[in-house]
Design an enzyme around this catalytic site. Structure first.
Site, short mmCIF file in Angstrom:
data_model
loop_
_atom_site.label_atom_id
_atom_site.label_comp_id
_atom_site.label_asym_id
_atom_site.label_seq_id
_atom_site.Cartn_x
_atom_site.Cartn_y
_atom_site.Cartn_z
N HIS A 1 0.85 -1.19 0.00
CA HIS A 1 0.00 0.00 0.00
C HIS A 1 0.89 1.24 0.00
O HIS A 1 1.89 1.29 0.72
CB HIS A 1 -0.92 -0.01 1.22
CG HIS A 1 -1.91 1.10 1.19
ND1 HIS A 1 -3.00 1.11 0.34
CD2 HIS A 1 -1.94 2.27 1.86
CE1 HIS A 1 -3.66 2.24 0.50
NE2 HIS A 1 -3.04 2.97 1.41
N GLU B 1 8.55 1.50 -3.41
CA GLU B 1 7.86 0.23 -3.74
C GLU B 1 8.74 -0.65 -4.62
O GLU B 1 8.94 -1.83 -4.34
CB GLU B 1 6.54 0.51 -4.46
CG GLU B 1 5.52 1.19 -3.58
CD GLU B 1 4.14 1.29 -4.21
OE1 GLU B 1 3.16 1.25 -3.48
OE2 GLU B 1 4.05 1.41 -5.46
C1 GAR Z 1 0.91 0.84 -6.12
O1 GAR Z 1 1.27 2.12 -5.70
C2 GAR Z 1 0.33 0.08 -4.94
O2 GAR Z 1 0.91 0.43 -3.73
C3 GAR Z 1 -1.12 0.49 -4.99
O3 GAR Z 1 -1.41 0.48 -6.36
C4 GAR Z 1 -0.27 0.91 -7.08
C5 GAR Z 1 -0.07 0.04 -8.29
O4 GAR Z 1 0.88 0.62 -9.14
N1 GAR Z 1 -1.95 -0.35 -4.21
C6 GAR Z 1 -2.95 0.10 -3.47
O5 GAR Z 1 -3.27 1.26 -3.44
C7 GAR Z 1 -3.68 -0.94 -2.65
N2 GAR Z 1 -4.63 -0.29 -1.81
P1 GAR Z 1 1.48 -0.16 -10.38
O6 GAR Z 1 0.30 -0.64 -11.22
O7 GAR Z 1 2.29 0.86 -11.08
O8 GAR Z 1 2.27 -1.29 -9.86
#
Ligand code: GAR
Length: 314
Positions: free
Chosen positions: A209, A279
């Site tokens: 998250h 991340e």
């Molecule tokens: C990421 O920032 C992840 O932390 C978030 O979605 C994004 C996906 O990015 N997840 C959430 O918000 C879960 N509640 P990506 O498609 O570029 O990997």
């Protein structure tokens, strides 16, 4: 020196006792190899007059091959075989030497994503050469999600899931079993995980998250909504949380958390960039540690930042 050792321990993500045992294995293997190398050289009959190149070649081959051969038995004696075998396998793979793998050694994981899939891409990259963990399936609830293009390019099988069977059926447990999936990694997957799936993968579903949970999580908290909320609350720091998944959004026992500062003039886009960098840097390594049982719930920061271990009910 102490700082260097501590960095190494963090990189390997091992306890202090295990770290000491690993260092012992290196020391004993090194000393034994040097001793054997000397003994073999004199047994072969090399003297000061022997052409230097033969001596160098013999010593080098003993050091390179003998070291590797001695390392694993010593590691076994110290109870560190799994740690060293993992690195030996990486070295062998890099050298292009095939390692016979029985199916039971491979741990297939599924990455669930609803969006672009930049995290999914980092996870795929990280595990591409991995000796045991393999991204075996990409699952998405959106037929046009960017992550499916990535899967196509990477030649990874995909599964597009629909609301009705996901929430009112068995949560695609059978389809995942058909691919032998053992762990589920959520990387921007925006549906809640249904009970049949949670039961089929107890403590084997992990989510990331883009905020320091328990703040700024829950339904509707994703992407720019999270960063806007962080800025509106005039937080001084934000970051990432990696946690086991339960039946609520962005909830479940925390595994890892890393923060970054929020500067006075930061925009939601600035925060998105900083958080995304965290991340990409940490998620694949944390996934590896969790699957290999090296991170049972303690939160370890990077580069000298030890993050306070989180409690499941925080
Ligand atoms: C990421 O920032 C992840 O932390 C978030 O979605 C994004 C996906 O990015 N997840 C959430 O918000 C879960 N509640 P990506 O498609 O570029 O990997």
């Amino acid at each position: 020196m102490i700082i260097m050792l501590k960095r190494l321990q963090r990189k390997w993500q091992v306890s202090t006792t295990q770290f000491i045992l690993i260092l012992c294995v290196f020391a004993i293997t090194g000393t034994t190899t040097a001793w054997i190398s000397k003994a073999i050289t004199s047994w072969v009959g090399f003297t000061d007059e022997t052409y230097w190149l033969w001596k160098v070649l013999l010593r080098l081959s003993i050091l390179i091959f003998g070291y590797q051969a001695i390392l694993l038995p010593v590691a076994f004696l110290f109870g560190q075989f799994p740690f060293f075998w993992k690195y030996e396998k990486k070295i062998l793979k890099r050298l292009g030497i095939p390692i016979p793998q029985t199916g039971s050694h491979v741990i297939p994981i599924a990455v669930f994503a609803s969006g672009t899939g930049t995290n999914a891409q980092k996870i795929i990259d990280f595990f591409r050469q991995h000796p045991t963990i393999q991204v075996a399936l990409i699952v998405s609830n959106k037929p046009d999600a960017g992550v499916l293009k990535i899967a196509g390019k990477e030649k990874i099988p995909t599964l597009i899931i629909k609301k009705e069977p996901f929430f009112n059926g068995n949560g695609y447990v059978d389809e995942l079993a058909n691919h032998g999936i053992q762990w589920i990694i959520l990387a921007g997957f925006l549906w809640k995980i249904p009970v049949p799936l949670l039961k089929a993968f107890p403590n084997r579903i992990v989510n990331i998250h883009p905020a320091l949970l328990p703040k700024y999580g829950g339904k509707g908290m994703y992407g720019h909504f999270v960063h806007e909320a962080v800025l509106a609350a005039q937080e001084k720091e934000t970051g990432i949380t990696i946690h086991y998944v339960d039946d609520q959004f962005d909830h479940g026992a925390p595994i890892f958390r890393q923060s970054c500062p929020v500067e006075p003039n930061d925009t939601p886009e600035d925060l998105a960039k900083k958080v995304q960098a965290l991340e990409h840097k940490h998620y694949p390594e944390v996934i590896e540690s969790v699957i290999e049982g090296r991170m049972p719930g303690a939160a370890v920061g990077a580069r000298g930042t030890r993050v306070r271990p989180l409690q499941a009910d925080e």
